[in-house]
Write an enzyme that holds these catalytic residues in place. Structure first.
Site, PDB file in Angstrom:
ATOM      1  N   HIS A  29      -5.028  -3.923   9.686  1.00  0.00           N
ATOM      2  CA  HIS A  29      -4.456  -4.456   8.454  1.00  0.00           C
ATOM      3  C   HIS A  29      -2.929  -4.393   8.510  1.00  0.00           C
ATOM      4  CE1 HIS A  29      -8.486  -3.406   6.708  1.00  0.00           C
ATOM      5  NE2 HIS A  29      -8.302  -2.249   7.317  1.00  0.00           N
ATOM      6  N   SER A  73      -7.680  -4.238   0.568  1.00  0.00           N
ATOM      7  CA  SER A  73      -7.908  -4.343  -0.878  1.00  0.00           C
ATOM      8  C   SER A  73      -6.627  -4.176  -1.697  1.00  0.00           C
ATOM      9  CB  SER A  73      -8.943  -3.307  -1.321  1.00  0.00           C
ATOM     10  OG  SER A  73      -8.469  -1.999  -1.073  1.00  0.00           O
ATOM     11  N   ARG A 120     -13.865 -11.742   3.269  1.00  0.00           N
ATOM     12  CA  ARG A 120     -14.432 -10.399   3.177  1.00  0.00           C
ATOM     13  C   ARG A 120     -14.961 -10.129   1.774  1.00  0.00           C
ATOM     14  NH1 ARG A 120     -11.324  -4.549   3.653  1.00  0.00           N
ATOM     15  NH2 ARG A 120     -12.869  -3.527   4.958  1.00  0.00           N
ATOM     16  N   ASP A 244      -8.758   0.005  12.919  1.00  0.00           N
ATOM     17  CA  ASP A 244      -8.633   0.248  11.472  1.00  0.00           C
ATOM     18  C   ASP A 244      -7.208   0.665  11.088  1.00  0.00           C
ATOM     19  OD1 ASP A 244      -9.583   0.374   8.792  1.00  0.00           O
ATOM     20  OD2 ASP A 244      -9.769   2.551   8.953  1.00  0.00           O
ATOM     21  N   ASN A 249      -5.595   4.313   3.034  1.00  0.00           N
ATOM     22  CA  ASN A 249      -5.950   5.364   2.080  1.00  0.00           C
ATOM     23  C   ASN A 249      -6.466   6.648   2.740  1.00  0.00           C
ATOM     24  OD1 ASN A 249      -5.933   6.127  -0.570  1.00  0.00           O
ATOM     25  ND2 ASN A 249      -7.927   5.270  -1.065  1.00  0.00           N
TER      26      ASN A 249
END
Ligand code: 0GY
Length: 289
Positions: A29, A73, A120, A244, A249
């Site tokens: 990301h 997100s 997604r 990842d 988070n």
């Protein structure tokens, strides 16, 4: 939620494993930069900037050739930060978008031109407020040709999601194998349920990823290696892999990305499996055109 968090290791080690030429980090990301691409008002965590330049430097350090950047997100359905990273990648990145299900065909084609090849659906309550299945199915039915759906859920909701998953009219990729409890072992109830899902249709792929999230026994994540290797060996044409990074988070433990890469030969022990996992399978999904 005012404090911006850093979720990535400051000095990841150089892995021992050398990925094959053309290898794809197919789950990573970018965050921001916030000054240019603000986070969503509904974001559940507020990260420090994890820029395209940082991602590409890590890609090179770890020995990868390409990235698939998954919209995180914290950016909601505003895909500009991800599109910006793809545009800066010199053709070495493709992406997965998160969309408002009311998106028009014309807007979907703009995303396609920007390098997106899938959307997604995130079912994690700690990350998103709602996941409207009927609207998701409607938009899944009008995606550009060749696109797929990436779905993220936890093991305890898999059975309830089965009718929804059955109805998705395009190929699927499951993030982090639907987060099984890997300490149950390769034949535990979570892995058995996931295998039943894979048996239910031939176009479901999975990411054997995130040892740091799934194996709380800690680095070197032996429970993860033991539970996941048989899955990769039994479904070698249906798995894709990713770091990842920047580990959205993750606050308790900052995984060393070099160690994460060194998990690859433990779950895909032959050169043939590694080539499928890192090159052939992601190429089919993301670089078919
Ligand atoms: C992941 C995992 C997580 C977060 C997100 O979009 C996201 O914020 O995907 C998570 O918190 O488990 O795949 O990156």
């Amino acid at each position: 939620m005012n404090e911006r968090i850093v979720s990535w290791h400051p000095h990841p080690s150089k892995p021992t494993f050398v990925p094959p030429p053309g290898a794809v980090d197919a789950h990573c990301h970018v965050f921001g930069p916030m000054a240019e691409f603000p986070f969503s008002a509904k974001a559940k965590y507020l990260p420090e900037d994890a820029t395209p330049e940082m991602l590409f430097a890590l890609r090179d350090r770890l020995g990868f050739a390409r990235n698939v950047i998954v919209q995180a997100s914290c950016h909601g359905s505003d895909n500009r930060a991800t599109l910006n990273a793809i545009a800066k990648s010199d053709g070495k990145a493709r992406g997965v978008a998160v969309v408002d299900p009311a998106i028009s065909e014309a807007e979907l084609h703009v995303l396609h031109d920007g390098g997106m090849r899938g959307i997604r659906f995130n079912f994690l309550k700690r990350l998103v407020d709602d996941a409207p299945k009927d609207k998701f199915l409607e938009v899944a039915g009008r995606l550009p040709a060749g696109w797929h759906v990436v779905i993220y859920f936890e093991a305890d909701i898999l059975e309830g999601l089965r009718p929804f998953i059955d109805a998705i009219p395009v190929p699927l990729v499951v993030d982090h194998m639907g987060r099984p409890d890997v300490t149950q072992g390769p034949d535990g109830p979570d892995m058995r349920a996931f295998r039943r899902l894979l048996e239910s249709r031939p176009d479901i792929h999975f990411k054997p990823t995130c040892p740091d999230r799934l194996d709380l026994t800690g680095d070197p994540w032996n429970a993860f290696a033991k539970a996941v290797r048989p899955l990769v060996e039994d479904y070698p044409d249906r798995c894709i892999w990713g770091t990842d990074w920047p580990h959205p988070n993750q606050q308790k433990f900052l995984p060393d990305d070099g160690h994460i890469v060194d998990m690859i030969p433990r779950i895909a022990p032959t050169a043939e499996l590694q080539h499928k996992l890192l090159v052939a399978n992601p190429e089919r999904l993301y670089w078919a055109d």
